[in-house]
Design an enzyme around this catalytic site. Sequence first.
Site, PDB file in Angstrom:
ATOM      1  N   GLY A 134      16.691   0.363   6.612  1.00 54.71           N
ATOM      2  CA  GLY A 134      16.317  -0.379   7.832  1.00 54.71           C
ATOM      3  C   GLY A 134      16.667   0.415   9.080  1.00 54.71           C
ATOM      4  O   GLY A 134      16.130   1.488   9.330  1.00 54.71           O
ATOM      5  N   GLY A 187      12.492 -12.690   7.044  1.00 56.68           N
ATOM      6  CA  GLY A 187      11.654 -11.480   7.118  1.00 56.68           C
ATOM      7  C   GLY A 187      12.280 -10.266   6.428  1.00 56.68           C
ATOM      8  O   GLY A 187      11.874  -9.142   6.674  1.00 56.68           O
ATOM      9  N   LYS A 205      13.677   3.500  -2.759  1.00 60.02           N
ATOM     10  CA  LYS A 205      14.469   4.141  -1.699  1.00 60.02           C
ATOM     11  C   LYS A 205      15.349   5.268  -2.246  1.00 60.02           C
ATOM     12  O   LYS A 205      15.490   6.317  -1.610  1.00 60.02           O
ATOM     13  CB  LYS A 205      15.321   3.083  -1.003  1.00 60.02           C
TER      14      LYS A 205
HETATM   15  P1  NDP Z   1       4.389  -7.995   6.715  1.00 61.89           P
HETATM   16  O1  NDP Z   1       3.683  -8.573   5.542  1.00 61.89           O
HETATM   17  O2  NDP Z   1       5.216  -8.879   7.564  1.00 61.89           O
HETATM   18  O3  NDP Z   1       3.345  -7.248   7.666  1.00 61.89           O
HETATM   19  C1  NDP Z   1       2.231  -6.526   7.208  1.00 61.89           C
HETATM   20  C2  NDP Z   1       1.056  -6.919   8.080  1.00 61.89           C
HETATM   21  O4  NDP Z   1      -0.037  -6.061   7.790  1.00 61.89           O
HETATM   22  C3  NDP Z   1       0.592  -8.356   7.815  1.00 61.89           C
HETATM   23  O5  NDP Z   1       0.354  -9.012   9.027  1.00 61.89           O
HETATM   24  C4  NDP Z   1      -0.681  -8.134   7.022  1.00 61.89           C
HETATM   25  O6  NDP Z   1      -1.582  -9.181   7.112  1.00 61.89           O
HETATM   26  C5  NDP Z   1      -1.210  -6.880   7.685  1.00 61.89           C
HETATM   27  N1  NDP Z   1      -2.219  -6.213   6.874  1.00 61.89           N
HETATM   28  C6  NDP Z   1      -2.331  -6.127   5.539  1.00 61.89           C
HETATM   29  N2  NDP Z   1      -3.408  -5.427   5.184  1.00 61.89           N
HETATM   30  C7  NDP Z   1      -4.017  -5.069   6.331  1.00 61.89           C
HETATM   31  C8  NDP Z   1      -5.209  -4.334   6.629  1.00 61.89           C
HETATM   32  N3  NDP Z   1      -5.968  -3.840   5.663  1.00 61.89           N
HETATM   33  N4  NDP Z   1      -5.545  -4.134   7.931  1.00 61.89           N
HETATM   34  C9  NDP Z   1      -4.775  -4.645   8.913  1.00 61.89           C
HETATM   35  N5  NDP Z   1      -3.647  -5.366   8.695  1.00 61.89           N
HETATM   36  C10 NDP Z   1      -3.270  -5.563   7.410  1.00 61.89           C
HETATM   37  O7  NDP Z   1       5.255  -6.782   6.155  1.00 61.89           O
HETATM   38  P2  NDP Z   1       6.542  -6.115   6.816  1.00 61.89           P
HETATM   39  O8  NDP Z   1       6.333  -5.926   8.246  1.00 61.89           O
HETATM   40  O9  NDP Z   1       7.741  -6.816   6.337  1.00 61.89           O
HETATM   41  O10 NDP Z   1       6.537  -4.708   6.070  1.00 61.89           O
HETATM   42  C11 NDP Z   1       5.677  -3.659   6.465  1.00 61.89           C
HETATM   43  C12 NDP Z   1       6.119  -2.387   5.775  1.00 61.89           C
HETATM   44  O11 NDP Z   1       7.466  -2.094   6.176  1.00 61.89           O
HETATM   45  C13 NDP Z   1       6.187  -2.468   4.258  1.00 61.89           C
HETATM   46  O12 NDP Z   1       5.879  -1.212   3.718  1.00 61.89           O
HETATM   47  C14 NDP Z   1       7.646  -2.791   3.966  1.00 61.89           C
HETATM   48  O13 NDP Z   1       8.051  -2.375   2.688  1.00 61.89           O
HETATM   49  C15 NDP Z   1       8.317  -1.996   5.034  1.00 61.89           C
HETATM   50  N6  NDP Z   1       9.643  -2.422   5.434  1.00 61.89           N
HETATM   51  C16 NDP Z   1       9.884  -3.736   5.741  1.00 61.89           C
HETATM   52  C17 NDP Z   1      11.102  -4.132   6.211  1.00 61.89           C
HETATM   53  C18 NDP Z   1      11.429  -5.533   6.555  1.00 61.89           C
HETATM   54  O14 NDP Z   1      12.584  -5.813   6.907  1.00 61.89           O
HETATM   55  N7  NDP Z   1      10.489  -6.456   6.502  1.00 61.89           N
HETATM   56  C19 NDP Z   1      12.179  -3.142   6.410  1.00 61.89           C
HETATM   57  C20 NDP Z   1      11.831  -1.777   6.060  1.00 61.89           C
HETATM   58  C21 NDP Z   1      10.594  -1.456   5.594  1.00 61.89           C
HETATM   59  P3  NDP Z   1      -1.499 -10.368   5.997  1.00 61.89           P
HETATM   60  O15 NDP Z   1      -0.266 -11.135   6.332  1.00 61.89           O
HETATM   61  O16 NDP Z   1      -2.759 -11.108   6.221  1.00 61.89           O
HETATM   62  O17 NDP Z   1      -1.424  -9.708   4.669  1.00 61.89           O
HETATM   63  N1  HSE Z   2      12.822  -5.814   1.448  1.00 61.87           N
HETATM   64  C1  HSE Z   2      13.590  -4.756   1.953  1.00 61.87           C
HETATM   65  C2  HSE Z   2      15.061  -5.125   1.892  1.00 61.87           C
HETATM   66  C3  HSE Z   2      13.209  -4.456   3.368  1.00 61.87           C
HETATM   67  O1  HSE Z   2      15.355  -6.306   1.689  1.00 61.87           O
HETATM   68  O2  HSE Z   2      15.904  -4.251   2.001  1.00 61.87           O
HETATM   69  C4  HSE Z   2      13.909  -3.243   3.953  1.00 61.87           C
HETATM   70  O3  HSE Z   2      13.460  -2.076   3.347  1.00 61.87           O
END
Ligand code: NDP
Ligand code: HSE
Length: 426
Positions: A134, A187, A205
């Site tokens: 993160g 989230g 990771k």
């Molecule tokens: P979310 O699901 O909250 O956000 C992803 C967004 O992308 C959603 O709004 C989704 O829409 C949209 N989306 C999906 N497909 C498309 C497309 N083809 N075109 C445009 N928009 C699209 O995910 P996160 O923000 O939690 O995670 C994003 C990335 O970050 C992932 O790879 C995750 O592993 C990584 N990550 C997340 C962390 C966290 O704390 N959440 C921390 C570290 C890394 P819809 O909802 O309609 O699918």
């Molecule tokens: N789902 C992941 C976690 C998000 O809980 O650590 C951060 O990479």
Amino acid sequence: MKKINIGIIGFGTVGTGTVKILLNQRDLIKKRTGLDLVLKKVADRDLERPRDISLPKELLTKDAWEIIKDPEIDVVVELVGGTTIAKEFILEALRNGKHVVTANKALLAEHGNEIFKEALQRGLKIGFEASVGGGIPIIKVIKEGLVANKMLAIYGIINGTTNFILTKMTYEGIDFQDALREAQTLGYAEADPTLDIEGIDSAHKITILASLAYGIPFSFNSVYCEGITKITAQDIAFAKEFGYKIKLLAITKILDGEIELRVHPTMVPEHYLISKVDGVFNAIYVEGDCVGSTLYYGRGAGSMPTGSAVVADIVDIAKGINTMPVDFSEKYTIKPMQEIESMYYFRFNALDRPGVLSKISGVFGEHNISIASVIQKGRSKAGAVPLVILTHKAKEKDVLRALEEIDKLPVVSDKSVFIRVEGEES
Ligand code: NDP
Ligand code: HSE
């Protein structure tokens, strides 16, 4: 002042944090870096969903390809997740001459070799600080801060969701499913939370960290992976009696040219710093041959901490700092899991009769497993009671063979449970 135009694909949890930081900290970043980070476009397939930041209509699009093809955009930030469309977005962005920033550890762990090759060939950069830990700048630590070191070992709590769940189970007696639901609401969890609870996210990771640490190709398929779904409140309570906490650890270490690469629940002595890392916090212990032991701590998931790492990558790219490994072709051997050595915790459901302990310890003895301590809880004339044993260091393959025999003993009901134990031998 140098302007950097940014396009973000994915306006979800991390996308929202990144957008907020780019807008709210723009002046601060200008002052610190002399760079003007301009948010040019944000794409998401759902633009109606309420978010805690709203953007003018002209900054929004439903079509991610609009960003990828826009000649004015310098950096494409992929925050969609998954290993399918996200991969197409990144590869196409590179083919269009864009630098890329991503938080997508699943994609890098599984397809990083192909993606980095494409970027290297084109002289473009990929920033992936947000993919591990993160908001903790652990990628920068390994690539830059500890660049002079041979890496000897990395131990980490690198999944916020599972650490949050284990913490809730340990301190508040909250049930697994309720704790998971809370992590999802906050989230922290992946879109498919199986990735978190089955240890797969941690495996993604540690794959990335091992590649950086040892210069080896991304080797996700070689990671031994066990999640936290079988951890019970009973095991957490027994661990406490022995002076341990249960944490989901991701471990990579190198010894005699062999690399260990594994993720599993681990009992860690309560007095260790890593034991005190609770909730969504992550901690990563890195041991280098020059620096010795180091430890990095912070929020491992969530909108703003992860957004903070994404923006740091954009700044590095704009400054021309190399954000990706230049060589990860080192030859390597992964140590088979059965060859690792550890201390172990066992919980048997055994009949409360004279001679039962000696039967079990007899099997241990035949397999070179030496017992360190034993607890038996409760009394039952007819039924089974939990019998808990801690061992000294033993080989995993001996443990598995012994368990197979013990589980067949008529005095043992249910499948036995075992958890690996870290720490000094008593
Ligand atoms: P979310 O699901 O909250 O956000 C992803 C967004 O992308 C959603 O709004 C989704 O829409 C949209 N989306 C999906 N497909 C498309 C497309 N083809 N075109 C445009 N928009 C699209 O995910 P996160 O923000 O939690 O995670 C994003 C990335 O970050 C992932 O790879 C995750 O592993 C990584 N990550 C997340 C962390 C966290 O704390 N959440 C921390 C570290 C890394 P819809 O909802 O309609 O699918
Ligand atoms: N789902 C992941 C976690 C998000 O809980 O650590 C951060 O990479």
